[in-house]
Design an enzyme around this catalytic site. Structure first.
Site, PDB file in Angstrom:
ATOM      1  N   HIS A  66      -2.792   8.582  -4.824  1.00  0.00           N
ATOM      2  CA  HIS A  66      -3.308   8.271  -3.493  1.00  0.00           C
ATOM      3  C   HIS A  66      -2.153   8.362  -2.494  1.00  0.00           C
ATOM      4  O   HIS A  66      -1.063   7.842  -2.741  1.00  0.00           O
ATOM      5  CB  HIS A  66      -3.935   6.881  -3.470  1.00  0.00           C
ATOM      6  CG  HIS A  66      -4.685   6.602  -2.202  1.00  0.00           C
ATOM      7  ND1 HIS A  66      -5.684   7.434  -1.732  1.00  0.00           N
ATOM      8  CD2 HIS A  66      -4.581   5.597  -1.295  1.00  0.00           C
ATOM      9  CE1 HIS A  66      -6.167   6.936  -0.602  1.00  0.00           C
ATOM     10  NE2 HIS A  66      -5.507   5.834  -0.312  1.00  0.00           N
ATOM     11  N   HIS A  71      -3.918   5.530   5.740  1.00  0.00           N
ATOM     12  CA  HIS A  71      -4.348   6.503   4.740  1.00  0.00           C
ATOM     13  C   HIS A  71      -5.816   6.839   4.916  1.00  0.00           C
ATOM     14  O   HIS A  71      -6.552   6.142   5.619  1.00  0.00           O
ATOM     15  CB  HIS A  71      -4.056   5.997   3.316  1.00  0.00           C
ATOM     16  CG  HIS A  71      -4.524   4.605   3.031  1.00  0.00           C
ATOM     17  ND1 HIS A  71      -5.469   4.305   2.064  1.00  0.00           N
ATOM     18  CD2 HIS A  71      -4.178   3.403   3.563  1.00  0.00           C
ATOM     19  CE1 HIS A  71      -5.677   3.003   2.018  1.00  0.00           C
ATOM     20  NE2 HIS A  71      -4.910   2.426   2.924  1.00  0.00           N
ATOM     21  N   CYS A 111      -6.929  12.603   0.921  1.00  0.00           N
ATOM     22  CA  CYS A 111      -5.844  11.755   1.418  1.00  0.00           C
ATOM     23  C   CYS A 111      -4.519  12.507   1.522  1.00  0.00           C
ATOM     24  O   CYS A 111      -3.722  12.256   2.429  1.00  0.00           O
ATOM     25  CB  CYS A 111      -5.684  10.516   0.535  1.00  0.00           C
ATOM     26  SG  CYS A 111      -5.303  10.867  -1.214  1.00  0.00           S
TER      27      CYS A 111
END
Length: 270
Positions: free
Chosen positions: A30, A42, A154
Protein backbone atom coordinates in the site's frame (compact mmCIF):
# COMPACT_ATOMS: atom_id res chain seq x y z
CA UNK A 1 18.10 2.42 1.04
CA UNK A 2 19.92 0.02 -1.26
CA UNK A 3 19.78 -2.90 -3.62
CA UNK A 4 18.13 -5.33 -1.25
CA UNK A 5 15.67 -3.11 0.61
CA UNK A 6 14.11 0.37 0.60
CA UNK A 7 13.41 0.15 4.33
CA UNK A 8 13.82 3.46 6.18
CA UNK A 9 13.34 4.83 9.68
CA UNK A 10 10.55 7.20 10.62
CA UNK A 11 13.10 9.81 11.62
CA UNK A 12 14.45 9.97 8.06
CA UNK A 13 11.09 10.82 6.47
CA UNK A 14 10.57 14.20 4.82
CA UNK A 15 7.28 15.78 3.66
CA UNK A 16 6.74 14.71 0.07
CA UNK A 17 8.25 11.24 0.46
CA UNK A 18 6.49 8.41 -1.37
CA UNK A 19 6.27 5.60 1.16
CA UNK A 20 4.79 2.12 1.14
CA UNK A 21 4.31 -0.93 3.33
CA UNK A 22 3.93 -4.53 2.21
CA UNK A 23 0.74 -6.36 3.03
CA UNK A 24 -0.46 -9.95 2.95
CA UNK A 25 2.84 -11.80 3.03
CA UNK A 26 4.36 -9.44 0.43
CA UNK A 27 1.59 -10.08 -2.09
CA UNK A 28 0.94 -6.37 -2.51
CA UNK A 29 2.00 -3.04 -1.00
CA UNK A 30 0.00 0.00 0.00
CA UNK A 31 1.43 3.37 -1.10
CA UNK A 32 0.99 6.96 0.06
CA UNK A 33 2.58 10.40 0.36
CA UNK A 34 4.02 11.48 3.70
CA UNK A 35 3.04 15.13 4.23
CA UNK A 36 4.60 15.76 7.65
CA UNK A 37 3.11 15.96 11.16
CA UNK A 38 2.93 12.14 11.19
CA UNK A 39 0.30 12.22 8.40
CA UNK A 40 0.06 10.20 5.19
CA UNK A 41 -2.30 10.95 2.29
CA UNK A 42 -3.21 7.85 0.28
CA UNK A 43 -5.74 6.58 -2.24
CA UNK A 44 -8.25 3.81 -1.49
CA UNK A 45 -11.35 2.24 -2.93
CA UNK A 46 -14.10 4.18 -1.15
CA UNK A 47 -12.06 4.30 2.01
CA UNK A 48 -11.08 0.61 1.91
CA UNK A 49 -7.35 0.03 1.50
CA UNK A 50 -7.75 -3.17 -0.51
CA UNK A 51 -9.87 -2.50 -3.55
CA UNK A 52 -10.30 -4.80 -6.51
CA UNK A 53 -14.08 -4.99 -6.38
CA UNK A 54 -13.84 -8.77 -6.67
CA UNK A 55 -13.80 -11.81 -4.38
CA UNK A 56 -10.01 -11.37 -4.28
CA UNK A 57 -10.62 -8.70 -1.64
CA UNK A 58 -11.87 -11.34 0.79
CA UNK A 59 -8.59 -13.24 0.49
CA UNK A 60 -6.44 -10.12 0.85
CA UNK A 61 -8.34 -8.78 3.84
CA UNK A 62 -8.48 -12.13 5.65
CA UNK A 63 -4.75 -12.73 5.27
CA UNK A 64 -3.64 -9.15 5.81
CA UNK A 65 -2.32 -7.61 9.04
CA UNK A 66 -4.72 -7.57 11.96
CA UNK A 67 -6.21 -4.15 12.61
CA UNK A 68 -7.07 -2.82 16.01
CA UNK A 69 -10.79 -2.59 16.73
CA UNK A 70 -10.24 0.58 18.72
CA UNK A 71 -10.76 3.78 16.79
CA UNK A 72 -7.61 5.81 16.32
CA UNK A 73 -8.15 9.24 17.92
CA UNK A 74 -5.76 10.83 15.43
CA UNK A 75 -7.57 9.49 12.36
CA UNK A 76 -11.16 9.96 13.59
CA UNK A 77 -13.13 12.03 11.13
CA UNK A 78 -10.78 11.46 8.20
CA UNK A 79 -13.25 9.62 5.96
CA UNK A 80 -12.82 10.25 2.24
CA UNK A 81 -14.49 13.44 0.99
CA UNK A 82 -17.72 12.54 -0.84
CA UNK A 83 -16.56 8.93 -1.09
CA UNK A 84 -13.79 9.66 -3.58
CA UNK A 85 -11.27 7.49 -1.73
CA UNK A 86 -8.39 9.88 -1.01
CA UNK A 87 -7.83 9.82 2.76
CA UNK A 88 -5.38 11.10 5.35
CA UNK A 89 -4.17 8.81 8.12
CA UNK A 90 -1.56 8.87 10.82
CA UNK A 91 1.60 6.96 9.99
CA UNK A 92 0.74 4.12 12.39
CA UNK A 93 -2.63 3.51 10.76
CA UNK A 94 -1.12 3.70 7.29
CA UNK A 95 1.53 1.11 8.16
CA UNK A 96 -1.05 -1.10 9.91
CA UNK A 97 1.69 -2.96 11.73
CA UNK A 98 3.86 -3.28 8.64
CA UNK A 99 7.39 -2.09 7.91
CA UNK A 100 8.09 1.37 6.47
CA UNK A 101 9.71 1.62 3.02
CA UNK A 102 10.48 4.61 0.79
CA UNK A 103 9.88 4.42 -2.97
CA UNK A 104 12.95 5.42 -5.00
CA UNK A 105 12.96 7.84 -7.95
CA UNK A 106 15.48 8.51 -10.74
CA UNK A 107 17.18 5.14 -10.24
CA UNK A 108 19.61 3.83 -12.83
CA UNK A 109 18.42 1.19 -15.34
CA UNK A 110 20.72 -1.36 -13.71
CA UNK A 111 19.25 -0.77 -10.25
CA UNK A 112 15.71 -0.77 -11.65
CA UNK A 113 16.20 -4.17 -13.24
CA UNK A 114 18.02 -5.52 -10.17
CA UNK A 115 14.94 -4.78 -8.07
CA UNK A 116 12.94 -7.44 -9.85
CA UNK A 117 9.78 -6.87 -7.80
CA UNK A 118 7.73 -3.97 -9.17
CA UNK A 119 6.36 -1.18 -7.03
CA UNK A 120 9.60 -0.18 -5.29
CA UNK A 121 11.32 2.27 -7.65
CA UNK A 122 11.10 4.08 -10.99
CA UNK A 123 13.32 5.67 -13.60
CA UNK A 124 11.16 8.81 -13.47
CA UNK A 125 12.38 11.96 -11.74
CA UNK A 126 10.47 13.36 -8.77
CA UNK A 127 9.36 16.98 -8.60
CA UNK A 128 10.25 19.23 -5.66
CA UNK A 129 8.85 18.20 -2.29
CA UNK A 130 6.63 21.27 -1.91
CA UNK A 131 4.95 20.53 -5.26
CA UNK A 132 4.42 16.89 -4.23
CA UNK A 133 2.76 17.88 -0.94
CA UNK A 134 0.59 20.45 -2.73
CA UNK A 135 -0.68 17.81 -5.17
CA UNK A 136 -1.44 15.33 -2.40
CA UNK A 137 -3.34 17.87 -0.30
CA UNK A 138 -5.23 19.19 -3.32
CA UNK A 139 -6.32 15.66 -4.28
CA UNK A 140 -7.35 15.00 -0.68
CA UNK A 141 -9.95 17.74 -1.12
CA UNK A 142 -10.87 17.07 -4.75
CA UNK A 143 -10.34 13.36 -5.40
CA UNK A 144 -8.30 11.27 -7.82
CA UNK A 145 -11.09 9.70 -9.82
CA UNK A 146 -12.40 6.19 -9.32
CA UNK A 147 -10.18 3.45 -7.89
CA UNK A 148 -9.07 0.75 -10.33
CA UNK A 149 -6.64 -1.90 -9.13
CA UNK A 150 -4.80 -2.05 -12.47
CA UNK A 151 -5.18 1.47 -13.88
CA UNK A 152 -5.74 3.88 -11.00
CA UNK A 153 -4.55 2.52 -7.67
CA UNK A 154 -2.67 3.78 -4.61
CA UNK A 155 0.71 3.53 -6.33
CA UNK A 156 -0.61 5.43 -9.37
CA UNK A 157 -1.78 8.15 -6.98
CA UNK A 158 1.59 8.42 -5.24
CA UNK A 159 3.51 8.41 -8.53
CA UNK A 160 1.30 11.16 -9.91
CA UNK A 161 1.84 13.26 -6.78
CA UNK A 162 5.60 12.83 -7.16
CA UNK A 163 5.90 13.38 -10.91
CA UNK A 164 2.70 14.93 -12.27
CA UNK A 165 2.72 12.20 -14.94
CA UNK A 166 -0.49 10.42 -15.82
CA UNK A 167 -1.41 7.65 -18.28
CA UNK A 168 -4.55 8.80 -20.07
CA UNK A 169 -4.79 6.48 -23.07
CA UNK A 170 -7.88 4.25 -23.02
CA UNK A 171 -7.22 0.55 -22.58
CA UNK A 172 -3.65 0.86 -21.32
CA UNK A 173 -2.07 -0.07 -18.00
CA UNK A 174 -1.64 2.63 -15.38
CA UNK A 175 1.74 3.74 -14.13
CA UNK A 176 1.80 1.30 -11.21
CA UNK A 177 4.96 -0.85 -11.28
CA UNK A 178 3.31 -3.30 -8.92
CA UNK A 179 0.47 -3.99 -11.38
CA UNK A 180 2.93 -4.29 -14.26
CA UNK A 181 4.99 -6.89 -12.39
CA UNK A 182 1.89 -8.93 -11.52
CA UNK A 183 0.90 -9.10 -15.19
CA UNK A 184 4.46 -9.17 -16.51
CA UNK A 185 5.34 -12.54 -14.96
CA UNK A 186 2.58 -14.56 -16.66
CA UNK A 187 3.06 -12.52 -19.84
CA UNK A 188 6.76 -13.37 -19.94
CA UNK A 189 5.98 -17.05 -19.58
CA UNK A 190 3.46 -16.91 -22.43
CA UNK A 191 5.73 -14.94 -24.77
CA UNK A 192 8.70 -17.22 -24.14
CA UNK A 193 6.72 -20.42 -24.72
CA UNK A 194 7.19 -20.45 -28.53
CA UNK A 195 10.94 -20.83 -27.96
CA UNK A 196 10.33 -24.44 -26.98
CA UNK A 197 10.37 -25.06 -30.73
CA UNK A 198 13.93 -23.74 -30.85
CA UNK A 199 15.39 -25.17 -27.66
CA UNK A 200 14.36 -27.73 -25.08
CA UNK A 201 16.91 -26.49 -22.55
CA UNK A 202 14.97 -25.57 -19.42
CA UNK A 203 17.66 -23.12 -18.34
CA UNK A 204 17.52 -21.35 -21.68
CA UNK A 205 13.74 -21.10 -21.45
CA UNK A 206 13.98 -19.71 -17.91
CA UNK A 207 16.58 -17.13 -18.94
CA UNK A 208 14.40 -16.06 -21.86
CA UNK A 209 11.33 -15.70 -19.62
CA UNK A 210 13.31 -13.56 -17.18
CA UNK A 211 14.58 -11.43 -20.05
CA UNK A 212 11.08 -10.88 -21.40
CA UNK A 213 9.83 -10.02 -17.91
CA UNK A 214 12.60 -7.46 -17.34
CA UNK A 215 12.06 -5.92 -20.76
CA UNK A 216 8.32 -5.58 -20.15
CA UNK A 217 8.89 -3.92 -16.77
CA UNK A 218 11.46 -1.52 -18.21
CA UNK A 219 9.27 -0.51 -21.16
CA UNK A 220 6.19 -0.05 -18.93
CA UNK A 221 7.94 2.12 -16.33
CA UNK A 222 6.48 5.61 -16.06
CA UNK A 223 9.92 7.06 -16.75
CA UNK A 224 10.13 5.29 -20.13
CA UNK A 225 6.57 5.36 -21.45
CA UNK A 226 5.40 7.65 -24.21
CA UNK A 227 1.66 7.39 -23.51
CA UNK A 228 1.84 9.75 -20.53
CA UNK A 229 1.23 13.46 -20.12
CA UNK A 230 2.21 15.89 -17.41
CA UNK A 231 -0.87 17.52 -15.90
CA UNK A 232 -1.16 20.26 -13.33
CA UNK A 233 -3.21 18.94 -10.42
CA UNK A 234 -5.82 21.68 -10.90
CA UNK A 235 -6.19 20.68 -14.55
CA UNK A 236 -6.48 17.01 -13.58
CA UNK A 237 -9.34 17.61 -11.17
CA UNK A 238 -11.06 19.93 -13.67
CA UNK A 239 -10.96 17.18 -16.28
CA UNK A 240 -12.31 14.67 -13.79
CA UNK A 241 -15.11 17.04 -12.78
CA UNK A 242 -16.13 17.81 -16.36
CA UNK A 243 -15.86 14.23 -17.63
CA UNK A 244 -12.90 14.85 -19.93
CA UNK A 245 -11.01 12.21 -17.96
CA UNK A 246 -12.78 9.56 -15.93
CA UNK A 247 -12.49 6.06 -14.57
CA UNK A 248 -15.74 4.10 -14.66
CA UNK A 249 -16.39 1.35 -12.15
CA UNK A 250 -18.55 -1.68 -13.02
CA UNK A 251 -22.14 -1.21 -11.92
CA UNK A 252 -22.48 -4.89 -10.96
CA UNK A 253 -19.99 -6.53 -8.53
CA UNK A 254 -17.47 -8.50 -10.57
CA UNK A 255 -17.92 -11.54 -8.34
CA UNK A 256 -21.59 -11.75 -9.35
CA UNK A 257 -21.47 -10.49 -12.89
CA UNK A 258 -21.00 -12.79 -15.91
CA UNK A 259 -17.52 -12.64 -17.41
CA UNK A 260 -17.53 -9.96 -20.08
CA UNK A 261 -15.22 -7.14 -21.00
CA UNK A 262 -17.80 -4.45 -20.23
CA UNK A 263 -17.76 -5.35 -16.53
CA UNK A 264 -14.16 -4.24 -16.15
CA UNK A 265 -13.32 -0.67 -15.16
CA UNK A 266 -11.74 1.36 -17.92
CA UNK A 267 -10.06 4.71 -18.37
CA UNK A 268 -11.83 7.07 -20.72
CA UNK A 269 -10.15 10.13 -22.13
CA UNK A 270 -11.12 12.77 -24.63
Amino acid sequence: MGLLSNRVSRESLKPGDHIYSWRTAYIYAHHGIFVGDDKVIHFTRRGQEVGTGTVLDLLLVSSGPARSREACPTCTGTAPQEGHGVVVSCLNCFLSGGVLYRFEYAVTPALFLAKARGGTCTLAVSDDYDIVVHRAKFLLENGFGCYNVFKNNCEDFAIYCKTGLLVVEQGTMGQSGQAVSIIGGPLAAVLSTPLRLVTTNVYGMAATAIGVYCASRYAADIGMRRDVVKLQVEDLTRRLATGLLQVVEPQVPVALAPPQSSSQPQVLSH
